[in-house]
Design a protein around this motif. Structure first.
Motif, PDB file in Angstrom:
ATOM      1  N   UNK A 169     -21.004  17.049  67.099  1.00 63.73           N
ATOM      2  CA  UNK A 169     -21.504  18.831  67.292  1.00 63.73           C
ATOM      3  C   UNK A 169     -20.569  19.422  66.037  1.00 63.73           C
ATOM      4  N   UNK A 170     -21.726  20.763  65.024  1.00 62.32           N
ATOM      5  CA  UNK A 170     -20.169  20.753  64.326  1.00 62.32           C
ATOM      6  C   UNK A 170     -20.097  20.431  62.935  1.00 62.32           C
ATOM      7  N   UNK A 171     -19.304  20.446  62.074  1.00 61.64           N
ATOM      8  CA  UNK A 171     -19.146  19.729  61.094  1.00 61.64           C
ATOM      9  C   UNK A 171     -19.248  18.275  61.422  1.00 61.64           C
ATOM     10  N   UNK A 172     -18.000  17.878  62.680  1.00 55.78           N
ATOM     11  CA  UNK A 172     -17.933  16.383  62.688  1.00 55.78           C
ATOM     12  C   UNK A 172     -19.735  16.075  63.645  1.00 55.78           C
ATOM     13  N   UNK A 173     -20.113  16.155  63.574  1.00 55.49           N
ATOM     14  CA  UNK A 173     -22.049  15.202  63.503  1.00 55.49           C
ATOM     15  C   UNK A 173     -21.925  15.525  61.867  1.00 55.49           C
ATOM     16  N   UNK A 174     -22.333  16.118  61.338  1.00 49.32           N
ATOM     17  CA  UNK A 174     -22.579  15.835  60.192  1.00 49.32           C
ATOM     18  C   UNK A 174     -22.265  14.295  59.320  1.00 49.32           C
ATOM     19  N   UNK A 175     -20.477  14.780  59.595  1.00 49.74           N
ATOM     20  CA  UNK A 175     -19.617  13.880  58.682  1.00 49.74           C
ATOM     21  C   UNK A 175     -20.103  12.503  59.631  1.00 49.74           C
ATOM     22  N   UNK A 176     -20.628  12.639  61.351  1.00 49.59           N
ATOM     23  CA  UNK A 176     -21.351  11.213  61.550  1.00 49.59           C
ATOM     24  C   UNK A 176     -22.450  10.493  61.303  1.00 49.59           C
ATOM     25  N   UNK A 177     -23.040  11.625  61.084  1.00 52.42           N
ATOM     26  CA  UNK A 177     -24.286  11.135  61.097  1.00 52.42           C
ATOM     27  C   UNK A 177     -24.615  11.389  59.073  1.00 52.42           C
ATOM     28  N   UNK A 178     -23.368  11.384  58.126  1.00 49.90           N
ATOM     29  CA  UNK A 178     -23.167  10.756  57.384  1.00 49.90           C
ATOM     30  C   UNK A 178     -22.628   9.400  56.649  1.00 49.90           C
ATOM     31  N   UNK A 179     -21.988   9.708  58.338  1.00 50.93           N
ATOM     32  CA  UNK A 179     -21.611   8.274  58.173  1.00 50.93           C
ATOM     33  C   UNK A 179     -22.648   7.043  58.551  1.00 50.93           C
ATOM     34  N   UNK A 180     -23.329   7.080  58.921  1.00 53.10           N
ATOM     35  CA  UNK A 180     -24.046   6.052  59.627  1.00 53.10           C
ATOM     36  C   UNK A 180     -25.407   5.802  58.995  1.00 53.10           C
ATOM     37  N   UNK A 181     -25.111   7.042  58.325  1.00 52.21           N
ATOM     38  CA  UNK A 181     -27.536   6.770  57.090  1.00 52.21           C
ATOM     39  C   UNK A 181     -25.977   5.805  55.948  1.00 52.21           C
ATOM     40  N   UNK A 182     -24.587   5.929  55.097  1.00 48.57           N
ATOM     41  CA  UNK A 182     -24.162   5.008  54.558  1.00 48.57           C
ATOM     42  C   UNK A 182     -24.492   4.183  54.551  1.00 48.57           C
ATOM     43  N   UNK A 183     -23.842   3.706  56.264  1.00 49.40           N
ATOM     44  CA  UNK A 183     -23.241   2.345  56.852  1.00 49.40           C
ATOM     45  C   UNK A 183     -25.194   1.622  56.583  1.00 49.40           C
TER      46      UNK A 183
END
Length: 89
Positions: free
Chosen positions: A72-86
């Motif tokens: 949740x929060x900004x940490x969710x955005x970072x996780x989503x970004x990493x998942x998309x990038x990977x």
């Protein structure tokens, strides 16, 4: 004799785990993302800007991202970004 702070011990332990157990290369850059675990919405263009900024650095450098681990929060955005990038790496 120099005393290490508890934080230094934890950081060293995490590096040993990441490098020797998970097989990661030592990072050129560590990005620590912290913030409230409060959900918030970003517009699509702001989300894309965040994604491009974070992932742009990780494409050029060996980057480790450190978050609180919440989905949740900004940490969710970072996780989503990493998942998309990977998925595209």
């Amino acid at each position: 004799q120099t005393r290490n702070s508890p934080g230094e011990h934890v950081a060293h332990t995490m590096c040993v785990i990441a490098e020797h157990i998970w097989g990661l290369k030592p990072p050129q850059l560590v990005i620590s993302v912290t913030g409230g675990a409060q959900d918030f919405a970003l517009s699509l263009d702001k989300e894309q800007e965040l994604l491009k900024g974070l992932m742009g650095a990780s494409k050029r450098l060996n980057v480790w991202f450190v978050t609180g681990g919440s989905d949740c929060g900004v940490m969710k955005y970072v996780g989503d970004a990493r998942q998309r990038y990977a998925a595209h790496a």
